[in-house]
Design a protein around this motif. Structure first.
Motif, mmCIF file in Angstrom:
data_model
loop_
_atom_site.group_PDB
_atom_site.id
_atom_site.type_symbol
_atom_site.label_atom_id
_atom_site.label_comp_id
_atom_site.label_asym_id
_atom_site.label_seq_id
_atom_site.Cartn_x
_atom_site.Cartn_y
_atom_site.Cartn_z
ATOM 1 N N LYS A 148 0.805 -1.294 -0.116
ATOM 2 C CA LYS A 148 -0.003 0.062 0.084
ATOM 3 C C LYS A 148 0.857 1.309 -0.048
ATOM 4 N N GLU A 149 1.740 1.330 0.773
ATOM 5 C CA GLU A 149 2.890 2.248 0.667
ATOM 6 C C GLU A 149 3.543 2.599 -0.753
ATOM 7 N N LYS B 282 0.832 4.185 -3.081
ATOM 8 C CA LYS B 282 0.473 5.612 -2.710
ATOM 9 C C LYS B 282 1.863 6.318 -3.034
ATOM 10 N N ASP C 85 1.938 9.552 -5.711
ATOM 11 C CA ASP C 85 2.051 10.744 -5.285
ATOM 12 C C ASP C 85 3.270 11.461 -5.727
ATOM 13 N N ALA D 16 -6.078 0.302 -2.470
ATOM 14 C CA ALA D 16 -5.083 1.174 -2.185
ATOM 15 C C ALA D 16 -4.461 2.067 -3.144
ATOM 16 N N ALA E 239 -5.612 5.897 -4.132
ATOM 17 C CA ALA E 239 -4.578 6.855 -4.337
ATOM 18 C C ALA E 239 -4.442 7.535 -5.645
#
Length: 369
Positions: free
Chosen positions: A280-281, A284, A288, A349, A353
């Motif tokens: 998930k990180e 994201k 981003d 996720a 995002a």
């Protein structure tokens, strides 16, 4: 009335001549093509000037004399000795060269991706799916010139859509020399740099102008996980830096009208048991910090391999002791297939995002563009 006829309801009725044009347009209104659609494509290495090509050759030889083309930064003269990858300067070790039909549909198409599986690796992932190739260095030795001749066979005989360099991080100088030689032999198809993302910026810079597509695998997020499972330090920072540099060179993935990818970046993430939070990180960060139009393949085919589940050292002796419980295998936390709910969690996720260009399996079982 010039503007039209006033109705009792207060609305304006447009003149008949104008409404007839609306109903029966006299011309076709064409929509602009999406920004990821190419009318045609010329491989980047064929656009290099002779001067730039000569500079690339010179840089490749220089890097071999003081190797810094991966974050290991061994600094060895590979003409005299080898570093961690155990590969010298004059030849590369290759396990398999063949049209490959196990890649993403946009790469393999109908004729396959011309895959070159290099032996050896600058990482030591304990779960490596190509363990017999990456860790055991099985294969045959080729000079850059011989490798270029194989590219031509894949193009002319195999009819493949691209040359897919699998795990090239530790042989980047030889790969650069092989591409430069192949262009003189008449190579035309795009080059894919298929990597673990454990690359140095010097390596990506050397590939600039030679590689058309980057296929990086962003494996894990935390340094603790990378030290334990990948056996490398500072993996996450390195992968971030590398993927940003790749995207700066070639941008988001682009296709010709036949549905075959020709230029850009596609990121892979292999979802692993119990590590969906790290996935998930990763998604994201991609949305981003790189591009929400990044094409991504969230992969579900993890299964235990290499060292996962093997007996610990000394476990046989401990098992003889009556007070010792049954010994667990190594890396027990990932010694199971990934659950589909974990994969779905990472994809959700990614969607939240802002990512939306996903690699999907063909529902009809064939080529999916």
């Amino acid at each position: 009335m010039r503007a039209g006829l006033q109705l009792r309801s207060g609305l304006t009725r447009l003149p008949r001549a104008f409404t007839s044009r609306l109903r029966f347009p006299t011309r076709r209104y064409l929509h602009l093509a999406p920004p990821w659609l190419l009318d045609d494509y010329i491989a980047r290495y064929n656009l290099l000037s002779p001067i730039d090509a000569a500079k690339k050759r010179s840089l490749a030889y220089a890097h071999l004399r003081e190797c810094n083309l991966c974050p290991r930064n061994c600094g060895v003269n590979r003409y005299e000795k080898t570093g961690i990858c155990l590969i010298g300067a004059e030849k590369v070790k290759v396990n398999t060269i063949a049209p490959h039909f196990g890649e993403e549909p946009c790469f393999q198409g109908h004729n396959g991706s011309g895959s070159v599986f290099f032996s050896g690796c600058n990482m030591r992932c304990v779960f490596c799916q190509n363990f017999d190739i990456a860790h055991q260095r099985n294969g045959f030795d080729l000079t850059p010139e011989e490798l270029a001749e194989w590219y031509m066979k894949l193009q002319e005989v195999g009819g493949v859509h691209n040359i897919n360099l699998v795990t090239p991080e530790h042989v980047v100088p030889q790969v650069a020399l092989s591409i430069l030689h192949a262009r003189e032999l008449g190579l035309r198809i795009p080059i894919i740099y298929n990597t673990s993302s454990y690359d140095s910026l010097e390596s990506i810079e050397l590939m600039d102008g030679l590689v058309d597509m980057y296929l990086p695998d962003f494996k894990v997020w935390s340094d603790k996980t990378s030290a334990r499972l990948l056996k490398v330090d500072n993996y996450t920072a390195t992968a971030k830096e590398s993927i940003k540099a790749m995207h700066a060179q070639v941008g988001d993935l682009c296709f010709t009208p036949d549905g075959i990818a020709k230029k850009g970046v596609l990121v892979r993430h292999l979802v692993m048991p119990g590590l969906e939070d790290e996935g998930k990180e990763i998604v994201k960060w991609l949305a981003d910090k790189v591009s929400k139009d990044m094409m991504i393949h969230i992969m579900e085919q993890y299964f235990p391999r290499a060292y996962v589940g093997r007996q610990r050292r000394g476990a046989e002796d401990d098992a003889q002791k009556p007070s010792t419980a049954k010994a667990k295998g190594r890396y027990e936390e990932i010694n199971r297939p990934v659950d589909l709910s974990e994969v779905a969690s990472v994809k959700k996720a990614a969607e939240e995002a802002g990512l939306w260009r996903f690699v999907e399996a063909a529902k009809h079982g064939g080529f999916n563009i």
